[in-house]
Design an enzyme around this catalytic site. Structure first.
Site, PDB file in Angstrom:
ATOM      1  N   SER A  24      46.397  14.457  65.815  1.00 22.20           N
ATOM      2  CA  SER A  24      46.128  13.022  65.785  1.00 22.20           C
ATOM      3  C   SER A  24      45.871  12.605  64.338  1.00 22.20           C
ATOM      4  CB  SER A  24      44.909  12.700  66.637  1.00 22.20           C
ATOM      5  OG  SER A  24      44.646  11.326  66.558  1.00 22.20           O
ATOM      6  N   LYS A  48      47.598   8.411  67.306  1.00 20.74           N
ATOM      7  CA  LYS A  48      46.487   8.124  66.405  1.00 20.74           C
ATOM      8  C   LYS A  48      45.290   7.802  67.288  1.00 20.74           C
ATOM      9  CE  LYS A  48      45.240   6.636  62.107  1.00 20.74           C
ATOM     10  NZ  LYS A  48      43.931   7.282  62.244  1.00 20.74           N
ATOM     11  N   THR A  49      44.095   8.060  66.798  1.00 18.78           N
ATOM     12  CA  THR A  49      42.922   7.735  67.603  1.00 18.78           C
ATOM     13  C   THR A  49      42.862   6.223  67.832  1.00 18.78           C
ATOM     14  OG1 THR A  49      41.657   9.627  66.867  1.00 18.78           O
ATOM     15  CG2 THR A  49      40.393   7.742  67.668  1.00 18.78           C
ATOM     16  N   ASN A  73      41.266  12.875  53.410  1.00 24.92           N
ATOM     17  CA  ASN A  73      41.569  11.521  53.886  1.00 24.92           C
ATOM     18  C   ASN A  73      40.331  10.781  54.287  1.00 24.92           C
ATOM     19  OD1 ASN A  73      41.439  10.628  56.926  1.00 24.92           O
ATOM     20  ND2 ASN A  73      41.818  12.834  56.953  1.00 24.92           N
ATOM     21  N   VAL A  75      40.829   7.592  56.186  1.00 27.54           N
ATOM     22  CA  VAL A  75      41.633   6.507  56.768  1.00 27.54           C
ATOM     23  C   VAL A  75      40.727   5.517  57.498  1.00 27.54           C
ATOM     24  CG1 VAL A  75      43.465   5.987  58.426  1.00 27.54           C
ATOM     25  CG2 VAL A  75      43.699   7.947  56.893  1.00 27.54           C
ATOM     26  N   LEU A  77      39.841   5.525  60.830  1.00 27.18           N
ATOM     27  CA  LEU A  77      40.258   5.202  62.202  1.00 27.18           C
ATOM     28  C   LEU A  77      41.031   3.890  62.308  1.00 27.18           C
ATOM     29  CD1 LEU A  77      37.209   6.318  64.431  1.00 27.18           C
ATOM     30  CD2 LEU A  77      39.272   7.594  63.894  1.00 27.18           C
ATOM     31  N   CYS A 132      35.726  12.842  64.110  1.00 23.96           N
ATOM     32  CA  CYS A 132      36.178  12.243  62.850  1.00 23.96           C
ATOM     33  C   CYS A 132      34.996  12.233  61.867  1.00 23.96           C
ATOM     34  CB  CYS A 132      36.662  10.818  63.088  1.00 23.96           C
ATOM     35  SG  CYS A 132      36.986   9.935  61.557  1.00 23.96           S
ATOM     36  N   GLY A 245      45.091  23.683  59.040  1.00 30.70           N
ATOM     37  CA  GLY A 245      45.853  24.505  58.105  1.00 30.70           C
ATOM     38  C   GLY A 245      47.018  25.262  58.706  1.00 30.70           C
TER      39      GLY A 245
END
Lengths: 307, 297
Positions: A24, A48-49, A73, A75, A77, A132, A245
């Site tokens: 996600s 995406k969440t 990142n 972002v 959410l 997150c 990873g």
């Protein structure tokens, strides 16, 4: 060379033709994104969440690379909100690919509301984002407390019929949280999310992100993710989707040996040739299974614990 | 057996043994160039000047000049202004150790950028995007470059690289009003280039749209390639023109770019699944027609 090796795997009752999905956060918020992920060759699309309302997310910069093949990142959410879910699911159905909707929330009711829309839209499963690391009031702020994990998972699992996966992040409580998620009704666990980190520019002397914190992903977190998958599998033997990873067949194989039934890829789609990556991993896994003398991937799941 | 396994010599079925024996050579990293482009490279502002109403030019010197190698025209950088914003800017010019961007002040980020004085530090993520491959243009031929508004930003570097490839350029630059114009030759000394300006309010040059002027030039002169840069309407109208055979037609698009590396998807060119930041910004007209015809700006 790889005839006869079966990569079919099962996660939360979903049959996947091979174990590689996207994680996600990589695209996944519009039908066009779903189409692109489909072309990457993933066995299931993870959205995406999604939160109940539209979120613009943090202001740029939102992603930078760090030395050591990692991405950081913040972002925040960003997502279209629940109205964005049906078009995504519709596109996935059109392409005949399983779709897992990642669900976010700042309180239990928001998780229920978003998950319900995902179910009504025809999603195959939901993945609860309880991890997150860079959005205040969401993710790890909720998921680092095992009791919260239980409460959210239980509430969603008892409201919707489609399978629930709980995505957990790195915390001292992760094994306990994993247990609580399963107790609450999660059919599988996604381990792990990005790891809370900070990057500072040494010339301006400022944090790179306005939000200060970001989530570290990619190669630098791989051994950490393998450790968490290993520990949780050892303790609880749940179905696990390993994330962190995974960038080639070997890192995918490590996740599988540690106890993952499937893996997700994020950073490697950005840093490598995204149109070739899944194919290369799948072919590499087939060759690897042959080397091990195994006929299907299920035999390799958690094998390190039995060896 | 696949080459990736050639160093493996272990007993079948013993997982623990194999875990230690599989060779790292199996995962040769082919991504280092892309990875380096995504790092944030510090750079110092050398100069920052207003060129016209709304248009500015900033010159920066990266601490390490590595990121200036192999920059193609129409590639862009994400320029980080500390504590403010990160904005996508296409490369206007390169020297041995500096990089320049022409930008329009329109939001908080560009406003903050315009306030930076020499000696300030920024961060550069790039070069990003596909850029324009000048080697594809037939040498000794002529190129027509059509720029709308701040679409002029990458034009100096494009002209420079075309000149190195022995391609001469004519430029059509369309703006709303003459206050937006600046003398392109000022940023392009030593280069033989014809510049045709068009203003929508008829305050200077050709009275009308850049696309109309471009069509007139296409009827009058022979070009081997047309490169249009700017907002969607100008690209759309040019893409609709029935062009003579043999003319290659490229467009460089604009879109909201947030991450610049293909993760967030904000620059998706609906209804296609192309992402401007990794697949673009340069496309053949035909490859992106669906998006151009969709409407909007």
């Amino acid at each position: 060379m790889s005839v006869g090796v079966d990569l079919t795997t099962y996660v939360a009752g979903l049959k996947l033709k091979h174990p590689v999905m996207n994680s996600s956060g990589i695209l996944g918020s519009t039908p066009e994104h779903v189409e692109r992920l489909f072309k990457y060759g993933v066995s299931a699309v993870v959205s995406k969440t999604m939160t109940k309302g539209f979120r613009v997310g943090h202001e740029p910069p939102i992603i930078i690379a760090l030395e050591g093949e990692g991405l950081l990142n913040s972002v925040g959410l960003a997502n279209p909100g629940i109205s964005g879910i049906p078009p995504i699911v519709r596109k996935a159905k059109e392409l005949n690919i399983p779709v897992i909707v990642s669900v976010g929330g700042s309180e239990v009711q928001e998780f229920i509301d978003v998950a319900s829309v995902a179910e009504e839209s025809g999603a195959d499963a939901v993945e609860l984002n309880l991890s997150c690391p860079h959005t205040k009031g969401y993710g790890i702020d909720i998921g680092s407390d095992p009791n919260n994990v239980y409460e959210v998972v239980k509430a969603v699992s008892s409201t919707i019929k489609i399978p629930v996966l709980a995505k957990l992040g790195l915390s001292d409580n992760v094994v306990k949280s994993a247990g609580k998620a399963l107790e609450g009704g999660a059919k599988a666990l996604t381990l792990i999310n990005t790891v809370k980190s900070v990057a500072i520019d040494v010339f301006s002397c400022k944090p790179v992100f306005k939000n200060v914190y970001g989530g570290l992903s990619g190669t630098p977190i791989h051994p950490i993710a393998v450790r968490v998958v290993y520990d949780v599998y050892k303790e609880l033997k749940p179905e696990i989707v390993g994330v962190g990873g995974v960038s080639d067949w070997k890192t995918a194989a490590e996740m599988i040996l540690a106890g993952s039934s499937a893996v997700q890829i994020g950073t490697a789609f950005i840093l490598k040739d995204s149109r070739k990556l899944v194919h290369d991993i799948v072919e590499g896994l087939k060759e690897w299974l042959i080397k091990l003398g195994l006929k299907n991937i299920c035999e390799a799941i958690g094998l390190t614990h039995k060896a | 057996m696949s080459k990736v396994f050639e160093d493996v010599d272990v007993a079948v079925g013993k997982c623990s043994h194999i875990t230690h024996s599989l060779n790292h050579r199996a995962s040769i990293n082919t991504s280092s160039e892309r990875f380096h482009n995504y790092l944030l490279k510090p750079a110092e502002v050398v100069s920052n000047k207003r060129l016209s109403e709304g248009l500015w030019r900033v010159e920066m010197r990266p601490i390490s000049r590595e990121c200036l190698n192999d920059v193609k025209p129409l590639q862009f950088f994400m320029v980080w202004i500390p504590s403010s914003d990160e904005i996508p800017l296409s490369v206007s010019d390169l020297t041995e150790d500096t990089i320049s961007f022409i930008y329009k002040v329109r939001g908080l980020g560009t406003k903050a950028l315009s306030a930076l004085r020499p000696g300030s530090f920024v961060g550069l993520k790039g070069p990003l995007g596909n850029g324009f491959e000048v080697s594809y243009v037939r040498p000794s031929s002529k190129a027509l470059i059509v720029a709308g508004g701040s679409g002029i930003a990458p034009v100096p570097y494009l002209i420079k690289k075309l000149a190195v490839a022995n391609v001469q350029a004519d430029v059509v630059w369309g703006v709303k009003s003459d206050a937006e114009l600046f003398n392109l030759r000022e940023v392009l000394p030593d280069l033989d280039v014809r510049v045709f300006t068009a203003t929508e309010d008829c305050s200077a040059g050709y009275c009308g749209l850049a696309s109309q002027l471009a069509v007139e030039l296409l009827n009058e002169y022979v070009y081997s390639v047309l490169i249009a840069i700017g907002p969607k309407p100008i690209l759309r109208s040019l893409c609709s023109v029935r062009l003579s055979g043999g003319l290659e037609f490229y467009v460089a698009l604009e879109a909201v770019v947030k991450c610049g590396l293909g993760a967030c998807g904000s620059c998706v060119l609906e209804p296609t699944d192309k992402l401007l930041c990794v697949d673009g910004p340069v496309f053949r007209c035909g490859d992106i027609k669906e998006h151009l015809m969709k409407g909007g700006n």
